[in-house]
Enzyme design. Sequence first.
Site, PDB file in Angstrom:
ATOM      1  N   ASP A 388       0.873  -1.176   0.000  1.00 44.09           N
ATOM      2  CA  ASP A 388       0.000   0.000   0.000  1.00 44.09           C
ATOM      3  C   ASP A 388       0.910   1.227   0.000  1.00 44.09           C
ATOM      4  O   ASP A 388       1.829   1.331   0.804  1.00 44.09           O
ATOM      5  CB  ASP A 388      -0.883  -0.014   1.245  1.00 44.09           C
ATOM      6  CG  ASP A 388      -1.982   1.021   1.139  1.00 44.09           C
ATOM      7  OD1 ASP A 388      -3.122   0.617   0.860  1.00 44.09           O
ATOM      8  OD2 ASP A 388      -1.679   2.220   1.323  1.00 44.09           O
ATOM      9  N   LEU A 389       0.647   2.128  -0.941  1.00 44.83           N
ATOM     10  CA  LEU A 389       1.511   3.306  -1.031  1.00 44.83           C
ATOM     11  C   LEU A 389       1.206   4.265   0.115  1.00 44.83           C
ATOM     12  O   LEU A 389       0.043   4.406   0.512  1.00 44.83           O
ATOM     13  CB  LEU A 389       1.308   4.014  -2.366  1.00 44.83           C
ATOM     14  CG  LEU A 389       1.603   3.190  -3.623  1.00 44.83           C
ATOM     15  CD1 LEU A 389       1.574   4.095  -4.843  1.00 44.83           C
ATOM     16  CD2 LEU A 389       2.953   2.490  -3.522  1.00 44.83           C
ATOM     17  N   ASP A 431      -4.189   2.518  -4.730  1.00 41.54           N
ATOM     18  CA  ASP A 431      -2.733   2.526  -4.573  1.00 41.54           C
ATOM     19  C   ASP A 431      -2.285   1.251  -3.877  1.00 41.54           C
ATOM     20  O   ASP A 431      -1.341   1.236  -3.117  1.00 41.54           O
ATOM     21  CB  ASP A 431      -2.287   3.769  -3.785  1.00 41.54           C
ATOM     22  CG  ASP A 431      -2.914   3.811  -2.394  1.00 41.54           C
ATOM     23  OD1 ASP A 431      -3.836   3.018  -2.145  1.00 41.54           O
ATOM     24  OD2 ASP A 431      -2.477   4.631  -1.561  1.00 41.54           O
TER      25      ASP A 431
END
Length: 780
Positions: A388-389, A431
């Site tokens: 997960d960004l 993301d």
Amino acid sequence: MRLGQTLALFALILALLTGMSFLGYRYLTLASEYRARNMIHLSLVHDAMDILAANPVIRPEAARQIKVLAERADAQAHWCIDNLSMVERKGFELLGASAALDLCHQGIEETHKMTALLDQLLQEDAIRQSGANSPFARNLQLLASVERLERLSHAFHPHVNMIEDRLVRIVEGGTAVISLCLALFFVGLSRQMIRSWQTQAQQTRDLNRMTQRVAAAMGASGDGFAIFDDENRLVTCNDTYRELSHAHPEEVKPGMSLGEILVGAVHAGHYALHGSTPEEFAASYNLRIESRDFRAETQLELAGDRHIIARVNETDFGDKVVTRSEITQLVRNERQQREAAEALKEAKDRIEQQSLRDPLTKLANRRHLDQELARRLSHETVTLVRIDLDRFKKINDILGHEAGDFVLCHVADVLRKHTKSGDLPARVGGDEYVILCQAGTTLRQAEVLAKRVLAEVLQPVSWGNKRCNFGASFGVACGEAGAMSASELLSNADAALYRAKASGRATVEVFTSEMRQEAQAERALADQLQEALERGEIVPFYHTQHDARTWHLAGLEVLARWDHPSLGVLPPSRFLGLAKQLGLEAEIDGQIFEAAVQQVTALRDMDIHVPRVAFNVSAPRIMEPGFLDTVQSRIPDNRDQFAFEILESISCEEGDDALIFCIDTLKDMGFQIDMDDFGSGHASINGVLNIEPHAIKIDRNIIFPLGKSERAERMVASVVDLAHTLDVKIIAEGVDTLDKAKLLRQIGCDTLQGFYFSKPRSFADLKLNLLGVDQDRSVI
Ligand code: C2E
Ligand code: CA
Ligand code: CA
């Protein structure tokens, strides 16, 4: 009776009658002969009588003469009898000639007697004999015999007449009957012929009519129609056939052979040859004609994308009825349908392909991942990494979606670079990414892979002339074949990821069983959060802030708490992350704000003066349409008493115009702005320059090591210098010891906040504290 039978009967009768007539003529001829013989006989008899009259005594000489005459007369009688065949004799007898024949016999007998007499007279001594044998007597005898012969001859004559009469009647009758029969025959024949002419005329009329009908039908038919004879020569055809058989229809003429028409048409460019020469095309077609390979239907393509169907029906006589129908529209429609179906199939395949691929990054998508995960989990142990960004949303919000897309693609490239062919990197959300590791990958290997990816993701990238700073958190988990479902494995990796995020982001966490419990508890909280908001369980707590020099109360920071019915009071770290995920962050800010304003108003009403109240507000909440109005209406006056702490976590170097605008509006209304968590990595000097806050709050993680780390000290000192240069106040939070408080006062901090002074309190506790009921340091 039929014509044939009638004719046969007539012919039979005619033949019979003709036969009879011929027989009649034959008998008439015989009768004439008899008459002539009778005359000769009579004449001979007369001659003999004359000799006898002239010779009273018959000398041998005379006797000889008479004998010759007698023999000749006898020959006549004999002829009449011997000349008849058996049938003729019977016929004569039927005609009543028996008596005549008897007369002939009698005449022959008499002649024999006479001859005997004459023989005696011819003897030498005859002349000398006497008596009854005397020449004289004999002469008399002879005369008597001749006279008898004469009588017999005369008697014969009426019989011949009678026979002739009868025969004439028979012949006349027969001829008449024949004539009648012939007349009848011809009448019958004529009638038959007339009838046959009539029938023929009718048939000719019918044929003409039929021909005209066929011609009319051929003319009226929309189809081409032609008849070829057994030698394949054109008998007739309509205009449509000509038009469909030749580029120059006028050249198709009756009498032409099928082959001639074809060769002419092929050379005139009538047919679509599809690469073959006119000669080859004509040869193959002719071969078919010669081998009589006429299928019931043949589809042919003409030049100009025209299409026809030719049908051939062969009659028992070898004639061929050929029809040609134009089916151009049908073929084109079919082709269009076929092409449309193919295009549809292609599109379907493409969509099918696309449905497994993320259109932006070209990585596998969630669907593909799910399919692959389910497949692999059915027979092998699967290890996966969830990614997960961090701070991606900021990039999207500040630099726009193009920059966001750029970052997502950049991360996809990094994943592609670090994965092997058996790994499946996928983008599964905005993301969020997953790497499904190749079979046999251990948790340790997956962790190493995740760290390699993290190291590269942390490298700054440029979007145009802007630098994008972002990170990523990783959760690694593995599941055994058959022992774990795909969703279980994913949620385990999720739990590890959550831990990574909670532990400060930009880290890799490997799943442990405690994480599952945490994750479960988290999920339970997430389920309850919305209702908690509705029930007013999210409440404001207050943390005091103190003047660094006097340590007197300088203000309050409002902090959210979840007054959970069974778990007690929960800190924001337990629910703010969830609220963010659920999109409830702004709502929490709003609720806290409203409650706090209400409570501060209540304190004022109780004459308790709080110098300053600071709210934590997320940037999106400030930018919400109704926020500024709410603030304006809820806090009509003494606005400089209120501040908003904003976590300036803009990750790229450009300020968000909308956020700056809202902040400026708040300032214009009279509110103060504090920049929260300065030094944590979220806030930056650029942010300070853009926002121009009233105060900077140094992050507690910088304050905590004070006294132990000179670096932290120097950092705080430089921030204080910077702030004072910019005429911005400094608040230090996390001040948990007296030494730190003193040090910070020495460094030049304006305000101090931390557990050394107090812990965050509920409104009720705060009220007691401010009323001086308890002995806390805050009111010093
Ligand atoms: P923050 O704004 O940096 O708030 C300060 C945090 O530091 C508070 O934790 C406070 O209890 C803690 N703290 C202050 N001094 C000390 C100390 O001496 N020792 C220790 N151990 N901790 C100290 P809290 O209340 O758990 O809040 C955590 C974060 O949650 C806050 O960090 C803030 O970012 C966020 N937050 C809290 N309330 C709200 C809210 O109403 N709205 C929004 N948007 N965020 C909130
Ligand atoms: Ca704060
Ligand atoms: Ca803070």
